[in-house]
Design an enzyme around this catalytic site. Structure first.
Site, mmCIF file in Angstrom:
data_model
loop_
_atom_site.group_PDB
_atom_site.id
_atom_site.type_symbol
_atom_site.label_atom_id
_atom_site.label_comp_id
_atom_site.label_asym_id
_atom_site.label_seq_id
_atom_site.Cartn_x
_atom_site.Cartn_y
_atom_site.Cartn_z
ATOM 1 N N SER A 9 1.620 12.125 -7.147
ATOM 2 C CA SER A 9 2.325 9.807 -6.961
ATOM 3 C C SER A 9 1.603 8.836 -7.859
ATOM 4 O O SER A 9 0.307 9.438 -7.970
ATOM 5 C CB SER A 9 1.545 9.879 -5.763
ATOM 6 O OG SER A 9 1.716 8.390 -5.762
ATOM 7 N N HIS A 34 6.174 11.084 -8.447
ATOM 8 C CA HIS A 34 6.775 10.404 -6.822
ATOM 9 C C HIS A 34 6.377 8.625 -6.935
ATOM 10 O O HIS A 34 5.231 8.829 -7.424
ATOM 11 C CB HIS A 34 5.994 10.992 -6.270
ATOM 12 C CG HIS A 34 5.916 10.599 -4.794
ATOM 13 N ND1 HIS A 34 6.395 11.057 -4.239
ATOM 14 C CD2 HIS A 34 4.996 10.114 -4.203
ATOM 15 C CE1 HIS A 34 7.137 10.916 -2.483
ATOM 16 N NE2 HIS A 34 5.342 9.724 -2.661
ATOM 17 N N ASP A 36 5.801 4.972 -5.040
ATOM 18 C CA ASP A 36 6.039 5.055 -3.921
ATOM 19 C C ASP A 36 5.947 3.769 -3.547
ATOM 20 O O ASP A 36 5.038 2.700 -4.506
ATOM 21 C CB ASP A 36 3.721 5.635 -3.179
ATOM 22 C CG ASP A 36 4.292 6.698 -3.053
ATOM 23 O OD1 ASP A 36 4.696 6.935 -2.332
ATOM 24 O OD2 ASP A 36 2.993 7.188 -3.213
ATOM 25 N N MET A 38 6.193 0.169 -1.378
ATOM 26 C CA MET A 38 6.163 -0.460 -0.244
ATOM 27 C C MET A 38 6.322 -1.628 0.178
ATOM 28 O O MET A 38 5.919 -2.989 -1.321
ATOM 29 C CB MET A 38 4.033 0.257 -0.545
ATOM 30 C CG MET A 38 3.580 1.327 -0.089
ATOM 31 S SD MET A 38 2.585 1.865 -0.270
ATOM 32 C CE MET A 38 1.581 3.335 -0.129
ATOM 33 N N HIS A 67 9.983 6.906 -3.355
ATOM 34 C CA HIS A 67 10.023 7.390 -1.652
ATOM 35 C C HIS A 67 9.899 5.411 -1.567
ATOM 36 O O HIS A 67 8.927 4.985 -1.187
ATOM 37 C CB HIS A 67 8.039 7.739 -1.720
ATOM 38 C CG HIS A 67 7.955 7.440 -1.055
ATOM 39 N ND1 HIS A 67 7.253 8.383 0.286
ATOM 40 C CD2 HIS A 67 8.375 7.552 1.022
ATOM 41 C CE1 HIS A 67 6.468 8.553 1.841
ATOM 42 N NE2 HIS A 67 7.756 7.887 1.986
ATOM 43 N N MET A 69 8.765 2.843 1.345
ATOM 44 C CA MET A 69 8.988 3.211 2.479
ATOM 45 C C MET A 69 8.964 1.214 2.650
ATOM 46 O O MET A 69 8.102 0.575 2.580
ATOM 47 C CB MET A 69 6.825 2.992 2.485
ATOM 48 C CG MET A 69 6.588 4.409 2.366
ATOM 49 S SD MET A 69 5.056 5.086 1.880
ATOM 50 C CE MET A 69 5.463 4.993 -0.123
ATOM 51 N N MET A 143 5.675 13.453 6.506
ATOM 52 C CA MET A 143 4.442 12.532 5.762
ATOM 53 C C MET A 143 3.231 13.349 6.223
ATOM 54 O O MET A 143 3.603 14.224 8.317
ATOM 55 C CB MET A 143 4.657 11.603 6.324
ATOM 56 C CG MET A 143 5.267 10.625 5.947
ATOM 57 S SD MET A 143 5.165 9.781 4.184
ATOM 58 C CE MET A 143 4.065 9.624 3.990
ATOM 59 N N PHE A 149 -1.507 4.396 2.670
ATOM 60 C CA PHE A 149 -2.387 3.826 1.279
ATOM 61 C C PHE A 149 -2.292 5.796 1.412
ATOM 62 O O PHE A 149 -2.855 6.443 1.573
ATOM 63 C CB PHE A 149 -3.737 3.823 2.365
ATOM 64 C CG PHE A 149 -3.684 2.429 3.424
ATOM 65 C CD1 PHE A 149 -3.939 1.285 2.482
ATOM 66 C CD2 PHE A 149 -3.291 2.634 4.329
ATOM 67 C CE1 PHE A 149 -3.950 0.210 3.242
ATOM 68 C CE2 PHE A 149 -3.915 0.702 5.260
ATOM 69 C CZ PHE A 149 -3.510 0.395 4.634
ATOM 70 N N GLY A 151 -5.240 8.589 -0.334
ATOM 71 C CA GLY A 151 -7.157 9.297 0.019
ATOM 72 C C GLY A 151 -7.276 9.242 0.800
ATOM 73 O O GLY A 151 -7.972 8.948 1.298
ATOM 74 N N ASP A 181 3.957 14.957 1.976
ATOM 75 C CA ASP A 181 3.465 13.728 0.864
ATOM 76 C C ASP A 181 1.741 13.305 1.637
ATOM 77 O O ASP A 181 2.527 13.088 3.073
ATOM 78 C CB ASP A 181 4.301 12.676 0.849
ATOM 79 C CG ASP A 181 4.052 11.592 0.102
ATOM 80 O OD1 ASP A 181 2.460 11.368 -0.573
ATOM 81 O OD2 ASP A 181 4.664 10.414 0.636
ATOM 82 N N GLY A 182 0.828 13.517 1.050
ATOM 83 C CA GLY A 182 -0.422 12.202 2.001
ATOM 84 C C GLY A 182 -1.250 14.010 2.093
ATOM 85 O O GLY A 182 -1.160 14.803 2.208
ATOM 86 N N GLY A 183 -2.727 13.139 1.528
ATOM 87 C CA GLY A 183 -3.729 14.276 1.795
ATOM 88 C C GLY A 183 -3.441 15.805 0.934
ATOM 89 O O GLY A 183 -4.095 16.240 1.409
ATOM 90 N N GLY A 203 -1.689 12.357 -4.732
ATOM 91 C CA GLY A 203 -2.285 10.852 -5.448
ATOM 92 C C GLY A 203 -3.772 11.200 -5.697
ATOM 93 O O GLY A 203 -3.798 11.285 -7.195
ATOM 94 N N SER A 204 -4.172 10.633 -4.650
ATOM 95 C CA SER A 204 -5.810 10.685 -5.284
ATOM 96 C C SER A 204 -6.402 11.553 -5.804
ATOM 97 O O SER A 204 -6.878 11.820 -7.008
ATOM 98 C CB SER A 204 -6.728 10.582 -4.087
ATOM 99 O OG SER A 204 -5.967 10.803 -3.350
#
Ligand code: DX5
Ligand code: ZN
Length: 224
Positions: A9, A34, A36, A38, A67, A69, A143, A149, A151, A181-183, A203-204
Site C-alpha cells: 500500500s 494498493h 488507499d 480516503m 481501495h 474508502m 478488512m 490509518f 500501522g 488489508d491491515g496489519g 503498507g507500513s
C-alpha cells in the site's frame, strides 16, 4: 488453487516520490500497488484521489488496486476507471446501493477493458451482508483492521470470515479472489494465508524498511 499476490500500500510510501516508489515495488516483484483513497468522511483521514492515480499511471505497469474508502463510491467509479484503476474496491457500508454500484464497475469495465469489481467488508460487518452480490465481484476485500490509518494491529477474529468466504465460493461455484488489508506483516500473513486469503496488502511493513527485502520476506511466507 488461486494465485497469491502481494499488494503493497502506497499509503505508507513517500508522497513526494510516487514514481520512484512504484519503480521499487515493480523491481521487487510485487503484483499490485494498493492505492488507499480516503475522503475524510467515510474514514477520518484524507489521502489522495483519481488525479493522483492518473498521474502515476504512465509510470507503472503494476496492477492498480484502488481501495475507495469514500461515502457513496458509485459517484467516483467512472473517474477512477478513466484514471487507470485496474481493480476498484468499494465498501458495502459506504452505500445503500451496493448492487447498483458494482454493476457500475462492470459497465466501466466494458469501456475500459479489464477493470475488476471488488467489495470490501469492515471488521464489524458480517459476510452475510455481501452473500447476495458475490456473483458480481472479482474480489472480496476483508478488512483486518478498521479502515482509516496505516500501522494498526491485525485483528485475528476476522479470519473466520475468510474461511466462510472460501466455503461460500465453493458452494456457489464462484471464482473471486480474497484480499486482506491491515496489519499484515511477516508474522500475521501466515494466519491470513492459512485461512484462505490469496491477495495480501501491506503498507507500513513494506515501506518502513528495505522495500525489496520486505517484499521477498512476505513472498517467502506465502510460498505454496
Ligand atoms: C487502512 C488501509 C490500508 C493500510 C494498511 O485503512 O486500507 O490499506 O494502508 O496499512 P498497514 O499495512 O500499515 O496496516
Ligand atoms: Zn487499503
Amino acid at each position: 488453487m488461486k494465485t497469491n499476490k502481494l499488494a503493497p500500500s502506497i499509503l505508507s510510501a513517500d508522497y513526494a516520490n510516487f514514481e520512484s516508489e512504484l519503480k521499487k515495488l515493480e523491481a521487487s516483484g510485487a503484483e499490485y500497488a494498493h492505492i488507499d483513497v480516503m475522503d475524510g468522511h467515510f474514514v477520518p483521514n484524507i489521502s489522495f484521489g483519481a488525479g493522483v492515480v492518473a498521474s502515476m499511471r504512465p509510470h507503472s505497469k503494476l496492477v492498480f488496486d484502488c481501495h475507495l474508502m469514500v461515502t457513496n463510491p458509485e459517484k467516483h467509479i467512472e473517474e477512477f476507471a478513466r484514471a487507470g484503476a485496474d481493480i476498484i474496491s468499494i465498501h458495502v457500508e459506504a452505500t445503500p446501493h451496493i448492487h447498483g454500484a458494482l454493476q457500475k464497475i462492470r459497465l466501466a469495465k466494458i469501456r475500459q477493458a479489464g477493470v475488476k469489481a471488488s467489495v470490501v467488508i469492515n471488521p464489524g460487518t458480517p459476510v452475510e451482508s455481501i452473500q447476495h452480490i458475490l456473483n458480481l465481484v472479482d474480489q472480496v476485500l476483508v478488512m483486518t483492521v478498521n479502515p482509516g490509518f496505516g500501522g494498526q494491529a491485525f485483528l485475528p477474529e476476522t479470519m473466520d470470515k475468510i474461511r466462510q468466504l472460501v466455503q461460500l465460493r465453493e458452494e456457489k461455484g464462484l471464482d473471486f479472489d480474497i484480499e486482506v488489508d491491515g496489519g499484515i506483516d511477516d508474522k500475521t500473513i501466515h494466519a491470513a494465508k492459512e485461512a484462505g486469503a490469496n491477495v495480501f496488502v501491506a503498507g507500513s511493513y513494506v515501506f518502513n524498511g528495505d522495500v525489496n527485502e520486505r517484499v521477498q520476506t512476505l513472498r517467502a511466507a506465502i510460498q505454496d
